[in-house]
Structures are given as structure tokens and as C-alpha cells.
Design a protein around this motif. Sequence first.
Motif, PDB file in Angstrom:
ATOM      1  N   MET A  99      42.285  64.994  60.171  1.00  0.00           N
ATOM      2  CA  MET A  99      41.097  65.749  60.537  1.00  0.00           C
ATOM      3  C   MET A  99      41.294  67.204  60.153  1.00  0.00           C
ATOM      4  SD  MET A  99      38.909  65.802  64.059  1.00  0.00           S
ATOM      5  CE  MET A  99      37.131  66.045  63.897  1.00  0.00           C
ATOM      6  N   LYS A 100      40.244  67.777  59.568  1.00  0.00           N
ATOM      7  CA  LYS A 100      40.255  69.183  59.180  1.00  0.00           C
ATOM      8  C   LYS A 100      39.080  69.874  59.841  1.00  0.00           C
ATOM      9  CE  LYS A 100      39.623  72.115  55.069  1.00  0.00           C
ATOM     10  NZ  LYS A 100      38.275  72.653  55.388  1.00  0.00           N
ATOM     11  N   LEU A 101      39.339  71.052  60.433  1.00  0.00           N
ATOM     12  CA  LEU A 101      38.297  71.884  61.010  1.00  0.00           C
ATOM     13  C   LEU A 101      38.441  73.289  60.447  1.00  0.00           C
ATOM     14  CD1 LEU A 101      38.314  70.883  64.793  1.00  0.00           C
ATOM     15  CD2 LEU A 101      36.634  70.244  63.069  1.00  0.00           C
ATOM     16  N   SER A 375      33.802  71.925  55.941  1.00  0.00           N
ATOM     17  CA  SER A 375      34.349  72.583  57.129  1.00  0.00           C
ATOM     18  C   SER A 375      34.866  71.571  58.142  1.00  0.00           C
ATOM     19  CB  SER A 375      33.294  73.474  57.780  1.00  0.00           C
ATOM     20  OG  SER A 375      32.197  72.704  58.238  1.00  0.00           O
ATOM     21  N   GLU A 376      34.445  70.332  58.025  1.00  0.00           N
ATOM     22  CA  GLU A 376      34.934  69.273  58.906  1.00  0.00           C
ATOM     23  C   GLU A 376      35.127  68.003  58.098  1.00  0.00           C
ATOM     24  OE1 GLU A 376      33.769  66.955  63.067  1.00  0.00           O
ATOM     25  OE2 GLU A 376      32.548  68.641  62.355  1.00  0.00           O
ATOM     26  N   ILE A 377      36.323  67.447  58.177  1.00  0.00           N
ATOM     27  CA  ILE A 377      36.646  66.207  57.463  1.00  0.00           C
ATOM     28  C   ILE A 377      37.404  65.298  58.421  1.00  0.00           C
ATOM     29  CG2 ILE A 377      37.948  65.163  55.562  1.00  0.00           C
ATOM     30  CD1 ILE A 377      37.615  67.805  54.025  1.00  0.00           C
ATOM     31  N   PHE A 378      37.019  64.038  58.447  1.00  0.00           N
ATOM     32  CA  PHE A 378      37.748  63.040  59.227  1.00  0.00           C
ATOM     33  C   PHE A 378      37.969  61.819  58.345  1.00  0.00           C
ATOM     34  CE2 PHE A 378      37.970  59.183  61.750  1.00  0.00           C
ATOM     35  CZ  PHE A 378      38.874  59.513  62.744  1.00  0.00           C
ATOM     36  N   ILE A 379      39.214  61.365  58.268  1.00  0.00           N
ATOM     37  CA  ILE A 379      39.559  60.160  57.520  1.00  0.00           C
ATOM     38  C   ILE A 379      40.501  59.333  58.379  1.00  0.00           C
ATOM     39  CG2 ILE A 379      40.588  59.206  55.417  1.00  0.00           C
ATOM     40  CD1 ILE A 379      40.185  62.049  54.178  1.00  0.00           C
ATOM     41  N   HIS A 386      42.845  45.562  65.951  1.00  0.00           N
ATOM     42  CA  HIS A 386      42.278  46.082  67.187  1.00  0.00           C
ATOM     43  C   HIS A 386      42.211  47.612  67.218  1.00  0.00           C
ATOM     44  CE1 HIS A 386      41.970  42.140  68.928  1.00  0.00           C
ATOM     45  NE2 HIS A 386      43.205  41.891  68.562  1.00  0.00           N
ATOM     46  N   SER A 387      42.511  48.249  66.091  1.00  0.00           N
ATOM     47  CA  SER A 387      42.267  49.685  65.971  1.00  0.00           C
ATOM     48  C   SER A 387      40.850  49.886  65.443  1.00  0.00           C
ATOM     49  CB  SER A 387      43.265  50.323  64.999  1.00  0.00           C
ATOM     50  OG  SER A 387      44.576  50.270  65.503  1.00  0.00           O
ATOM     51  N   ASN A 388      40.188  50.932  65.930  1.00  0.00           N
ATOM     52  CA  ASN A 388      38.813  51.182  65.523  1.00  0.00           C
ATOM     53  C   ASN A 388      38.678  52.631  65.063  1.00  0.00           C
ATOM     54  OD1 ASN A 388      36.007  51.689  65.367  1.00  0.00           O
ATOM     55  ND2 ASN A 388      35.596  50.088  66.867  1.00  0.00           N
ATOM     56  N   PRO A 389      38.730  52.901  63.754  1.00  0.00           N
ATOM     57  CA  PRO A 389      38.644  54.270  63.251  1.00  0.00           C
ATOM     58  C   PRO A 389      37.355  54.984  63.631  1.00  0.00           C
ATOM     59  CG  PRO A 389      39.461  52.801  61.546  1.00  0.00           C
ATOM     60  CD  PRO A 389      38.992  51.935  62.673  1.00  0.00           C
ATOM     61  N   ALA A 390      36.245  54.252  63.704  1.00  0.00           N
ATOM     62  CA  ALA A 390      34.976  54.879  64.063  1.00  0.00           C
ATOM     63  C   ALA A 390      34.980  55.346  65.516  1.00  0.00           C
ATOM     64  CB  ALA A 390      33.823  53.902  63.823  1.00  0.00           C
ATOM     65  N   LEU A 391      35.547  54.526  66.399  1.00  0.00           N
ATOM     66  CA  LEU A 391      35.662  54.930  67.798  1.00  0.00           C
ATOM     67  C   LEU A 391      36.604  56.120  67.940  1.00  0.00           C
ATOM     68  CD1 LEU A 391      34.980  54.440  70.771  1.00  0.00           C
ATOM     69  CD2 LEU A 391      36.906  52.849  70.867  1.00  0.00           C
ATOM     70  N   LEU A 392      37.694  56.122  67.166  1.00  0.00           N
ATOM     71  CA  LEU A 392      38.632  57.239  67.211  1.00  0.00           C
ATOM     72  C   LEU A 392      37.929  58.535  66.796  1.00  0.00           C
ATOM     73  CD1 LEU A 392      41.641  57.911  67.731  1.00  0.00           C
ATOM     74  CD2 LEU A 392      42.004  57.670  65.262  1.00  0.00           C
ATOM     75  N   HIS A 393      37.089  58.458  65.776  1.00  0.00           N
ATOM     76  CA  HIS A 393      36.329  59.632  65.364  1.00  0.00           C
ATOM     77  C   HIS A 393      35.423  60.117  66.495  1.00  0.00           C
ATOM     78  CE1 HIS A 393      33.164  61.569  62.519  1.00  0.00           C
ATOM     79  NE2 HIS A 393      34.097  62.442  62.831  1.00  0.00           N
ATOM     80  N   GLN A 395      35.872  59.709  69.686  1.00  0.00           N
ATOM     81  CA  GLN A 395      36.700  60.304  70.737  1.00  0.00           C
ATOM     82  C   GLN A 395      37.179  61.702  70.349  1.00  0.00           C
ATOM     83  OE1 GLN A 395      39.495  57.052  70.839  1.00  0.00           O
ATOM     84  NE2 GLN A 395      38.694  56.298  72.785  1.00  0.00           N
ATOM     85  N   PHE A 396      37.571  61.867  69.092  1.00  0.00           N
ATOM     86  CA  PHE A 396      37.968  63.191  68.615  1.00  0.00           C
ATOM     87  C   PHE A 396      36.809  64.177  68.756  1.00  0.00           C
ATOM     88  CE2 PHE A 396      41.729  62.591  65.453  1.00  0.00           C
ATOM     89  CZ  PHE A 396      42.429  61.885  66.408  1.00  0.00           C
ATOM     90  N   ARG A 397      35.634  63.777  68.287  1.00  0.00           N
ATOM     91  CA  ARG A 397      34.474  64.657  68.301  1.00  0.00           C
ATOM     92  C   ARG A 397      34.117  65.076  69.720  1.00  0.00           C
ATOM     93  NH1 ARG A 397      31.755  60.748  66.087  1.00  0.00           N
ATOM     94  NH2 ARG A 397      30.054  61.132  67.558  1.00  0.00           N
ATOM     95  N   ASN A 398      34.145  64.118  70.620  1.00  0.00           N
ATOM     96  CA  ASN A 398      33.738  64.428  71.984  1.00  0.00           C
ATOM     97  C   ASN A 398      34.766  65.300  72.708  1.00  0.00           C
ATOM     98  OD1 ASN A 398      31.086  63.078  72.677  1.00  0.00           O
ATOM     99  ND2 ASN A 398      32.164  61.450  71.608  1.00  0.00           N
ATOM    100  N   TYR A 399      36.021  65.177  72.372  1.00  0.00           N
ATOM    101  CA  TYR A 399      37.007  66.132  72.885  1.00  0.00           C
ATOM    102  C   TYR A 399      36.734  67.535  72.337  1.00  0.00           C
ATOM    103  CZ  TYR A 399      41.194  68.942  72.930  1.00  0.00           C
ATOM    104  OH  TYR A 399      42.052  69.994  73.080  1.00  0.00           O
ATOM    105  N   LEU A 400      36.404  67.624  71.051  1.00  0.00           N
ATOM    106  CA  LEU A 400      36.254  68.915  70.383  1.00  0.00           C
ATOM    107  C   LEU A 400      34.953  69.630  70.724  1.00  0.00           C
ATOM    108  CD1 LEU A 400      37.716  67.842  66.950  1.00  0.00           C
ATOM    109  CD2 LEU A 400      38.699  69.560  68.478  1.00  0.00           C
ATOM    110  N   LEU A 401      34.048  68.966  71.463  1.00  0.00           N
ATOM    111  CA  LEU A 401      32.795  69.617  71.842  1.00  0.00           C
ATOM    112  C   LEU A 401      33.029  70.890  72.666  1.00  0.00           C
ATOM    113  CD1 LEU A 401      30.416  66.624  72.683  1.00  0.00           C
ATOM    114  CD2 LEU A 401      30.317  68.154  70.709  1.00  0.00           C
ATOM    115  N   LYS A 402      34.154  71.001  73.312  1.00  0.00           N
ATOM    116  CA  LYS A 402      34.464  72.196  74.093  1.00  0.00           C
ATOM    117  C   LYS A 402      34.586  73.429  73.216  1.00  0.00           C
ATOM    118  CE  LYS A 402      38.600  72.412  75.945  1.00  0.00           C
ATOM    119  NZ  LYS A 402      39.839  71.993  76.674  1.00  0.00           N
ATOM    120  N   TYR A 403      34.759  73.197  71.886  1.00  0.00           N
ATOM    121  CA  TYR A 403      34.898  74.322  70.953  1.00  0.00           C
ATOM    122  C   TYR A 403      33.635  74.584  70.138  1.00  0.00           C
ATOM    123  CZ  TYR A 403      39.813  73.861  72.083  1.00  0.00           C
ATOM    124  OH  TYR A 403      41.007  73.821  72.758  1.00  0.00           O
TER     125      TYR A 403
END
Length: 405
Positions: A99-101, A375-379, A386-393, A395-403
Motif C-alpha cells: 500500500m502506498k499513500l 497518491s494511493e495504491i493497493f495491491i 481463505h484469504s480475501n484481498p478485497a476484504l483486506l483492502h 479493512q485497511f481503508r477503514n482504519y485509515l479513515l482517521k487520517y
Amino acid sequence: MKKSLCSLVGLTVTAAIALSGCGSGSISAQPATSAAAEEKSKAETTHPDIDFISWLSSSDEARQDYEYDFVAVKQKSEEITESLNHITSDSDFSGSVYMKLGNDFEYINSKGYADIGNRVKNSITGCFYTGGFTRQLTAAAVLKLVEDGKLDLDDKLEKFFPVYDYGKEITVRNLLTMTSGIKDYAKAQNSYNDEISVNEGLRSEISLNNTAGENRQKVYQWIVSQELVSKPGTTFTESDSDYFLLGEIIADVSGMSYEEYISETILKPLGMKNSSFTPDDSLAKAYEGEMDNSGMRFPGVGYSSFGLISSVSDITKWIDGLLGEKIISKKSLDLMLGEDGKSQGFGVYVGSRYISSFGIVDNYSAKVAFTEDKSEIFISLTNYAHSNPALLHSQFRNYLLKYKI
């Protein structure tokens, strides 16, 4: 069944956001520990129904646009990295994530094994099937041929497939926008536990022991023998058949095989040395689930729709090359990123925030999302069912909403 399934998963994702406290700014990377939460987590991280795939690929893009406080992100980079590490671990993720911000924060993490028997760990340069991300390269290749005057978006399919019954009704543009009405040769069952597989009517025709050319011919014959599911140009329908036929058109027009054309015009110029359409020892082994009979990874089957094998490091080169106009012009890029404000571009989903792709090939899955200004990249690529890359994205986004600002 499909509609209610999408609604159910949407509610569970929303519930996960609520439990994490993201809406209030009180962020917790720790998972819920109740039995109900464990069941919810299991449902969310199992490969979903194909309608959910489409929804999940585009739902985050439909949200209101916003900006991050990149100065705060830079100042809190260690805290953010630690929190993203917790989220990745709690998600039972196996694979590689990037992830890049802005210009000052990059997050890189690889977990699990590419080959558990030989204790080879996953890495940022490790290779995975990328599923629907393949379509981005296919679409760009078509636009490159248009730029070179070898192809027109309004060419009818009869020009390339003269015996196809619907060749007079369908254009190259219809294939790119998946509005052809052609039946999908790959589909999902209506259950979390059922595999995503080649259409049942085709599965007996293809074989792991066939050459790529033999299987490709079987897929082509199946596609052109099917009745349309909708009138061309009227309805968007997720169809791997559209991008499979685009691969055949690329080969016909370029005078090379599809794979050769992609290699010569995209992979080599961009230095994507880890990317190919043929598995070798660099491919991470698939874990958790037996998918060998689905046909998705049989030689030649994924082809120009979901056959690309690549790495996180190579996909960053692709994003840079695509948006930097190193492969196609700005005019072509604008076409690729959506006509008339529609959310389906050429080979991508396009929304107010992200350009994205999501796809599943057996136990492999991938999510790629980026903003047009980079300015934002997620791969995220995984070899664990049982891993879900879309769900991980998510979760990342919703954590980063504080910023956000």
C-alpha cells in the motif's frame, strides 16, 4: 439467491467496520472473539459468489471521494505500519500486500509460504495468478492496436470470426465494456463452499493434459456456439468470454500470439520480468482447498481474461506505466478509464476514487486498486483460499479513515 447473498456479505462487511470503531475514530486492530464473529469472519474470507465479486470490486469505488492528510500519515508512519501489520495478521492473510499513500508512506508485507514443503516464504517478487487484473493488460493492448491503425473499436466481430452467428451484432467496443451479451465460460456456484470454475458445459472438453492451444480452441468453440444472454450493447454482464475473444483478436491483428504481443509491447518495455502466462517454479503453490478439477488453471484456459501470473513488484510497474502513458496515449487512457461516466471502463472498474480489478483463480485471488494520480495504491495477491484481498483492502481503508481530511 445471488442478490440476497450479496446483501448478506455487504451487511457483514459493514458489521466488521462497526466493530472496529472506524466510524468514531476509535481504531482497534484486534478482531472480535465471539463465536458469532468467528463465523462471520469465516464467511467473509471464503471465496464469494461471482455477483459478490462484481459488487466488491466496485462498491468501495462508489463511496464519496476524500483526501488523506499526508503530512499526518508521514508523521504517524510507524504507528500506521504496526496497525496494518495487526490487521494483516488478524485476517489470517497469506500472500503479499503493498500500500502506498502520498509520496512518503509505503507499506509492504508478505506472509505465509510460497512452498511450505521447502520452507519458501511468500515475497514481494513472488508470483501469483492475478485473475481479472489480466483484463487491464488486454484492454491496453487493444487500444495500442487502435492507436497503430490496425483495429477500430467499432469493428464487428464478423471481421475476425466470420462463422460466428452474432458477428454482425457485436463490436470490439462491446467486448471491452462487457456489453456483448455473450455467455461467460467461467462462473461461480451459488454457495460459499462451491468452487469458482469453468462453465460446466465446457469442463468435459478441456484437460490438464491438453496443450494451451488445444484448450484455447475448445474454449473458443464453446463460446461461439452459445446463445446470447442479452442484446448486444444493452446490458453489462461480467463475462470472461469477452476478454477471451479480445485475446484472439489481438493475435489475429498483431500477427503474433496474444502472449507474445503482451510480452513485446507491455511486459518487456515496463521491465515486468516476473510476469508471464505460463507457470514455473516462481509461482507460489496454492493452499487450502482442492481446485484441480475446476479447469481454471488448465493450460490456455485463463488466457487473455484471467491467465496472467504476476507479482506485486511487477504490478507497481504496470500502474506506473499505464498512468505515465508509457504504453498507451492519454486519449486511449481516458477511453480505458470509462466512457460517459460509466463505472465499467475497459478492463477495469472505475469510480470516484479508485481504478480497480479483483479476481479469483482457484485458491489464488488478487485485488488491485489505485487512484489516477497514484497518491494511493493497493495491491494484494494471495495463494491461500481463505484469504480475501478485497476484504483486506476494505479493512485497511477503514482504519485509515482517521487520517482523511
